[in-house]
Design a protein around this motif. Structure first.
Motif, mmCIF file in Angstrom:
data_model
loop_
_atom_site.group_PDB
_atom_site.id
_atom_site.type_symbol
_atom_site.label_atom_id
_atom_site.label_comp_id
_atom_site.label_asym_id
_atom_site.label_seq_id
_atom_site.Cartn_x
_atom_site.Cartn_y
_atom_site.Cartn_z
ATOM 1 N N TYR A 7 -43.088 27.324 -30.498
ATOM 2 C CA TYR A 7 -42.174 28.003 -29.592
ATOM 3 C C TYR A 7 -41.047 28.668 -30.378
ATOM 4 N N THR A 8 -40.487 27.948 -31.323
ATOM 5 C CA THR A 8 -39.397 28.493 -32.127
ATOM 6 C C THR A 8 -39.870 29.721 -32.901
ATOM 7 N N TRP A 11 -40.250 32.487 -30.494
ATOM 8 C CA TRP A 11 -38.932 32.970 -30.083
ATOM 9 C C TRP A 11 -38.341 33.891 -31.155
ATOM 10 N N LEU A 24 -30.946 27.987 -29.377
ATOM 11 C CA LEU A 24 -30.452 27.126 -28.300
ATOM 12 C C LEU A 24 -29.906 27.931 -27.125
ATOM 13 N N GLN A 28 -33.289 31.096 -22.836
ATOM 14 C CA GLN A 28 -34.544 31.149 -23.578
ATOM 15 C C GLN A 28 -35.298 29.819 -23.556
ATOM 16 N N GLN A 29 -34.761 28.816 -22.894
ATOM 17 C CA GLN A 29 -35.357 27.482 -22.903
ATOM 18 C C GLN A 29 -36.403 27.337 -21.790
ATOM 19 N N CYS A 31 -37.515 24.523 -20.672
ATOM 20 C CA CYS A 31 -37.082 23.446 -19.781
ATOM 21 C C CYS A 31 -36.117 23.964 -18.710
#
Length: 161
Positions: A7-8, A11, A24, A28-29, A31
Motif C-alpha cells: 500500500y505504501t 501510495w 499518514l 489516503q488511509q 481504514c
C-alpha cells in the motif's frame, strides 16, 4: 506488513508531488475510508429498520436466523463474527420484542439455541423490502454492489490472516 508495504509503495507511486508525500494523510488511509463508508451505509438502513423495531446489529441477527434456525448462540456469534458477550444483549432485546426465544438445545442441554417466534418469522416479509430500498438509496448498480461485496469479502479474508 507485506500488505502495508504494498500500500505504501502504491501510495508513493501514485502521489508524487513536489512536496514530500505524507504516508499518514488521513484522506489516503484505507481504514478511514472504510470507517466512513460503514457509518454512511449503516445510516441508510436506520429509517428502514426503525419501523420494524430493529437496529442494524439486530437486523444482522435476524438475517442470520431467517437464513437458518434454530441456531446455537455460539454458532450465531461465529456467523456474525461477534463476541458472545456482545450478542447476548442483542438477543435479550430481540426476545423482549417478541422476535426470538432462547431455549436449551434439544440435542445438547448444555447449549443455548435461538429460535424465531411467529412474530419474528412474519417480520421477514416486511424486511424483504429493505435490500431494494438500500440499492435505490445508494444509487449504485446491483452488479457494482456485488463486485464491491466481493472485494470487501476478499479484504476481510486478507485482514484475518
Amino acid at each position: 506488513m507485506l500488505t502495508l508495504s504494498l500500500y505504501t509503495n502504491y501510495w508513493y507511486a501514485h502521489n508524487v508531488t513536489t512536496e514530500t508525500p505524507n504516508p499518514l494523510a488521513l484522506d489516503q488511509q484505507v481504514c478511514f475510508a472504510l470507517a466512513i463508508a460503514s457509518r454512511s451505509v449503516i445510516a441508510c438502513y436506520k429509517p428502514l429498520l426503525e419501523p420494524l423495531g430493529l437496529t442494524h446489529p439486530k437486523y444482522l441477527v435476524m438475517l442470520a436466523l431467517w437464513e437458518s434456525e434454530p441456531r446455537r448462540v455460539k454458532e450465531l456469534a461465529e456467523t456474525l463474527q461477534l463476541d458472545p458477550g456482545t450478542l447476548s444483549p442483542l438477543l435479550k432485546r430481540l426476545e423482549a420484542k417478541g422476535y426470538v426465544r432462547r431455549e436449551r438445545d434439544p440435542h445438547d442441554e448444555r447449549a443455548l439455541a435461538v429460535v424465531l417466534t411467529e412474530r419474528g418469522r412474519a417480520l421477514r416479509t416486511d424486511a424483504e423490502a429493505i435490500p431494494p430500498a438500500i440499492v435505490e438509496r445508494l444509487g449504485i448498480d446491483v452488479d457494482e454492489l456485488m463486485e464491491l461485496h466481493r472485494r470487501l469479502t476478499d479484504l476481510i479474508a486478507a485482514a484475518s490472516r
